[in-house]
Design a protein around this motif. Structure first.
Motif, PDB file in Angstrom:
ATOM      1  N   ASN A  76     -38.752  19.735 -35.067  1.00  0.00           N
ATOM      2  CA  ASN A  76     -37.332  19.815 -34.705  1.00  0.00           C
ATOM      3  C   ASN A  76     -37.106  20.717 -33.490  1.00  0.00           C
ATOM      4  OD1 ASN A  76     -34.665  19.000 -35.111  1.00  0.00           O
ATOM      5  ND2 ASN A  76     -34.205  20.718 -36.475  1.00  0.00           N
ATOM      6  N   PHE A  77     -37.998  20.616 -32.529  1.00  0.00           N
ATOM      7  CA  PHE A  77     -37.891  21.445 -31.335  1.00  0.00           C
ATOM      8  C   PHE A  77     -36.645  21.053 -30.531  1.00  0.00           C
ATOM      9  CE2 PHE A  77     -39.056  22.702 -26.936  1.00  0.00           C
ATOM     10  CZ  PHE A  77     -39.301  24.049 -27.170  1.00  0.00           C
ATOM     11  N   GLY A  78     -35.898  22.074 -30.074  1.00  0.00           N
ATOM     12  CA  GLY A  78     -34.732  21.823 -29.219  1.00  0.00           C
ATOM     13  C   GLY A  78     -33.475  21.452 -29.968  1.00  0.00           C
ATOM     14  N   CYS A  79     -33.378  21.844 -31.242  1.00  0.00           N
ATOM     15  CA  CYS A  79     -32.181  21.499 -32.010  1.00  0.00           C
ATOM     16  C   CYS A  79     -30.992  22.351 -31.540  1.00  0.00           C
ATOM     17  CB  CYS A  79     -32.421  21.661 -33.509  1.00  0.00           C
ATOM     18  SG  CYS A  79     -32.896  23.306 -34.017  1.00  0.00           S
ATOM     19  N   SER A 102     -41.716  16.773 -33.995  1.00  0.00           N
ATOM     20  CA  SER A 102     -40.423  16.097 -33.878  1.00  0.00           C
ATOM     21  C   SER A 102     -39.501  16.898 -32.966  1.00  0.00           C
ATOM     22  CB  SER A 102     -39.771  15.910 -35.253  1.00  0.00           C
ATOM     23  OG  SER A 102     -39.562  17.161 -35.871  1.00  0.00           O
ATOM     24  N   TYR A 103     -38.483  16.206 -32.457  1.00  0.00           N
ATOM     25  CA  TYR A 103     -37.529  16.816 -31.528  1.00  0.00           C
ATOM     26  C   TYR A 103     -36.108  16.506 -31.943  1.00  0.00           C
ATOM     27  CZ  TYR A 103     -41.549  16.965 -28.380  1.00  0.00           C
ATOM     28  OH  TYR A 103     -42.767  17.198 -27.829  1.00  0.00           O
ATOM     29  N   LYS A 108     -34.606  15.860 -26.414  1.00  0.00           N
ATOM     30  CA  LYS A 108     -35.648  14.922 -26.009  1.00  0.00           C
ATOM     31  C   LYS A 108     -35.173  14.084 -24.815  1.00  0.00           C
ATOM     32  CE  LYS A 108     -38.608  11.561 -28.344  1.00  0.00           C
ATOM     33  NZ  LYS A 108     -38.765  10.865 -29.641  1.00  0.00           N
ATOM     34  N   CYS A 111     -35.037  16.111 -21.651  1.00  0.00           N
ATOM     35  CA  CYS A 111     -36.370  16.327 -21.068  1.00  0.00           C
ATOM     36  C   CYS A 111     -36.715  15.179 -20.129  1.00  0.00           C
ATOM     37  CB  CYS A 111     -37.428  16.418 -22.168  1.00  0.00           C
ATOM     38  SG  CYS A 111     -37.506  18.021 -22.944  1.00  0.00           S
ATOM     39  N   PRO A 118     -41.828  14.682 -23.410  1.00  0.00           N
ATOM     40  CA  PRO A 118     -41.887  15.206 -24.775  1.00  0.00           C
ATOM     41  C   PRO A 118     -42.796  14.317 -25.625  1.00  0.00           C
ATOM     42  CG  PRO A 118     -39.807  14.025 -24.428  1.00  0.00           C
ATOM     43  CD  PRO A 118     -40.684  13.769 -23.234  1.00  0.00           C
ATOM     44  N   GLN A 120     -44.750  13.290 -29.010  1.00  0.00           N
ATOM     45  CA  GLN A 120     -44.618  13.469 -30.455  1.00  0.00           C
ATOM     46  C   GLN A 120     -45.921  13.040 -31.122  1.00  0.00           C
ATOM     47  OE1 GLN A 120     -40.880  11.976 -31.677  1.00  0.00           O
ATOM     48  NE2 GLN A 120     -41.186  12.420 -33.840  1.00  0.00           N
TER      49      GLN A 120
END
Lengths: 193, 473
Positions: A76-79, A102-103, A108, A111, A118, A120
């Motif tokens: 959950n990067f960048g939430c 996951s992003y 995403k 990016c 990005p 995954q």
């Protein structure tokens, strides 16, 4: 936007989940009206203490990661916030690739619009890369055309990416320029409404 | 026979401008809301490429993030001032309507869109702000975008978007007394996690949702993004139509009735399916308080702060430990024992008239604890005026709250309203991320009623007991 076909670089591992865009770039740096110069504020409160001194215990401050261009993080990067200042900071700091299990959707998207790829892959694969990068100076090569990431010791993993962002990244296209060639379709739609 | 469709699929199909192999759909955008923080680079991009705003008539701008709430016209921070001035100049240059800080329509972008009737069922709505999901309360497909996409919409009035997966969040039964829309959405995120909505557009359905007012629905949809969903919506019904009737930007008279007929047809067809369905029982939801550093880290007011040693996943254990450390909490301590220093009632989640009314009822005739600093920040200029007309400002100031001007304020502390390091805030906003309300600040998300009750008590309390005691008296 610079085309991105292959990239080889040093990996920086950040083994945390749910890293939100408030951490990537805190709000006090969103007031600038320029698109550049955000790298100095990346992970600001993790990198610097209240007096503005580098926190030696935060891994990105470790000299061994200097020059890293591949950022690897937990799920959950960048939430959170939609601020595009987050990928601007990631990119301006020197990262060209992010790898995570996951992003958040908006991050995403943001990016790709900026030429950052990005990637995954599974949680296990991310954990493998993180362990390697924590214990040694670890280089990965990314081949976007063939959708693979590999090192020079035999580790190789393929990743999925939908065709549209792939072709945009490979060619470094200006999306608005492309869309404007559909002007007749847009005008036609507006007339039909 | 047509394949039955859900409301999300129906809105989508009506907005597809173009489809081709290997590309997402080119989607038409009906309304583009703009604010000062995420737009300057987009306008600059247009300027550099000699491009125009394609449909200024479908674009509406306001300033909210940087606006001071003490004296709204005195912006001390020169960089904030510059950002505000830049939006003013850009709107003038590109012909975009702007509700600037002098304007009576000014306010938080997600509060004024519905107020003015710009937000309508069936529309596609975007804004460079993740809480754009708020507008889904009206049965519109509304989602946050980044600055590159802001520029794209300004130039083309479209976006390339892959059709989303659809997720039905069913809320069965009725919410209990003293349990609010805010508690419901926190409980949903607490139960299913901060990324269960990623890749989906959510539709909230069920008895509990149908009985919510429009302002309560906005609170629920607002926090869809905290579950990872870019958009969350509710099928429009009589509640929606009554709210919209007569508002400035909706069709008037007979045209309104025609619009209503069209809006009714948006409802999900019988037999339509979703990619995923989750369910929650409304009666089981209690007033919630977040204890950690993301909105999924929440517990009922009757519960204790979790213990990292009692969780199974090792990755979760570290996350809980780090959150407890940041928040300065002990594992296992009752959340009701946690003392607070600040109360913030405001934000695009909970700053509308009904939020202020509910909070005012809790504090009426009482005093804010001497150890607490409490502020109320209405969501818009018009909310502020309406509240003052009812005397709510007086209720709050008599109790010891500060009554402020409208804006985003302490939700993200881009103006002067900042929680100092290490201090603790009961906040009606939407994010309890590290440093969100100020570097080192500790945020607990709650409903307006729970925030008001905590302001009086000086620590978290179960508002249901406070209200029960009030009724006995």
């Amino acid at each position: 936007m610079e085309p991105l076909k292959t990239h080889q670089g040093l990996v920086y591992p950040l083994n945390r989940s749910n890293i939100d865009t408030d951490q990537i770039i805190p709000k006090q740096f969103l007031k600038r009206i320029e698109r550049s110069g955000f790298g100095q504020f990346l992970f600001y409160h993790w990198r610097f203490d209240d007096e503005g001194n580098l926190r030696p215990d935060f891994s990105l401050n470790n000299p061994k990661y200097q020059g890293a261009s591949i950022l690897v993080a937990g799920e959950n990067f960048g939430c959170g916030s939609s601020r595009e200042h987050a990928p601007w900071a990631v990119q301006d700091f020197g990262f060209k690739i992010v790898i995570a299990p996951s992003y958040a959707d908006i991050f995403k998207n943001n990016c790709v619009k900026n030429g950052i790829l990005p990637i995954q892959v599974s949680d296990e694969q991310v954990q493998y890369i993180i362990r390697k990068a924590e214990s040694e100076e670890y280089q990965l090569t990314v081949d976007l055309e063939n959708q693979v990431v590999y090192d020079n010791e035999g580790f190789k993993v393929s990743f999925d990416i939908v065709p549209y962002p792939k072709v945009m990244l490979l060619n470094g296209w200006d999306e608005i320029g492309v869309t404007l060639t559909y002007e007749d379709k847009i005008a036609e739609y507006e007339l039909s409404k | 026979m047509h394949t039955p469709k859900n409301i999300i699929q129906k809105i989508w199909e009506k907005h597809v401008v173009h489809q081709e192999e290997g590309k997402p759909d080119l989607l038409y955008i009906d309304l583009h809301l703009v604010h000062e923080v995420t737009s300057p680079q987009a306008f600059e991009g247009l300027r550099m490429n000699g491009r125009k705003v394609r449909r200024p008539d479908l674009t509406y701008a306001t300033m909210d993030h940087n606006v001071p709430t003490r004296q709204r016209l005195v912006i001390n921070d020169p960089i904030s001032k510059k950002q505000i001035d830049t939006l003013q100049e850009n709107c003038q240059e590109f012909g975009v309507t702007l509700a600037d800080i002098h304007h009576p329509d000014n306010g938080i972008v997600h509060v004024i869109g519905p107020e003015l009737g710009l937000t309508q069922p069936g529309k596609t709505i975007v804004c460079g702000d993740s809480h754009t999901s708020t507008h889904g309360a009206f049965g519109s497909l509304a989602f946050g975008i980044g600055t590159s996409e802001v520029e794209h919409v300004l130039a083309t009035q479209t976006l390339w978007q892959a059709p989303p997966k659809t997720l039905n969040v069913k809320v069965n039964g009725k919410l209990g007394t003293g349990v609010t829309a805010k508690d419901l959405i926190l409980a949903i995120i607490g139960k299913f996690g901060v990324q269960f909505g990623t890749g989906y557009v959510m539709e909230y359905t069920g008895e509990a949702i149908r009985s919510l007012s429009m302002e309560e629905r906005m609170t629920v949809c607002n926090m869809s993004i905290e579950a990872g969903a870019r958009a969350g919506l509710i099928t429009p019904d009589e509640t929606t139509f009554e709210y919209l009737r007569g508002r400035r930007h909706v069709p008037q008279g007979e045209a309104f009735e025609e619009a209503v007929a069209e809006w009714k047809a948006l409802a999900t067809d019988e037999g339509a399916s979703y990619d995923r369905v989750v369910e929650i029982e409304a009666a089981e939801v209690e007033p919630q308080v977040t204890w950690g550093t993301n909105p999924g880290m929440c517990i009922p007011i009757t519960a204790n702060v979790p213990n990292p040693d009692e969780t199974e996943k090792p990755s979760e254990k570290d996350e809980i430990k780090r959150a407890l450390e940041y928040m300065g909490l002990e594992a296992g301590q009752p959340i009701s024992s946690v003392k607070i220093d600040h109360v913030f009632i405001g934000s695009c989640t909970n700053s509308r008239l009904s939020d202020l009314r509910s909070a005012a009822e809790v504090v009426r005739g009482k005093k804010v604890s001497p150890t607490v600093t409490a502020i109320v920040v209405p969501g818009s200029f018009s909310v502020k005026l309406a509240a003052e007309k009812e005397g709510l400002d007086k209720v709050f100031t008599d109790a010891g709250f500060e009554w402020r001007e409208a804006g985003c304020s302490m939700c993200l502390a881009m103006n002067d309203d900042i929680v100092p390091p290490g201090e603790r805030c009961a906040s009606t906003s939407n994010r309890n991320f590290e440093g969100r309300q100020g570097n080192g600040a500790r945020t607990h998300l709650v409903s307006p009623e729970m925030a008001a009750a905590a302001a009086v008590a000086g620590h978290f309390v179960d508002v249901r007991q406070v209200s029960a005691a009030q009724e006995v008296r």
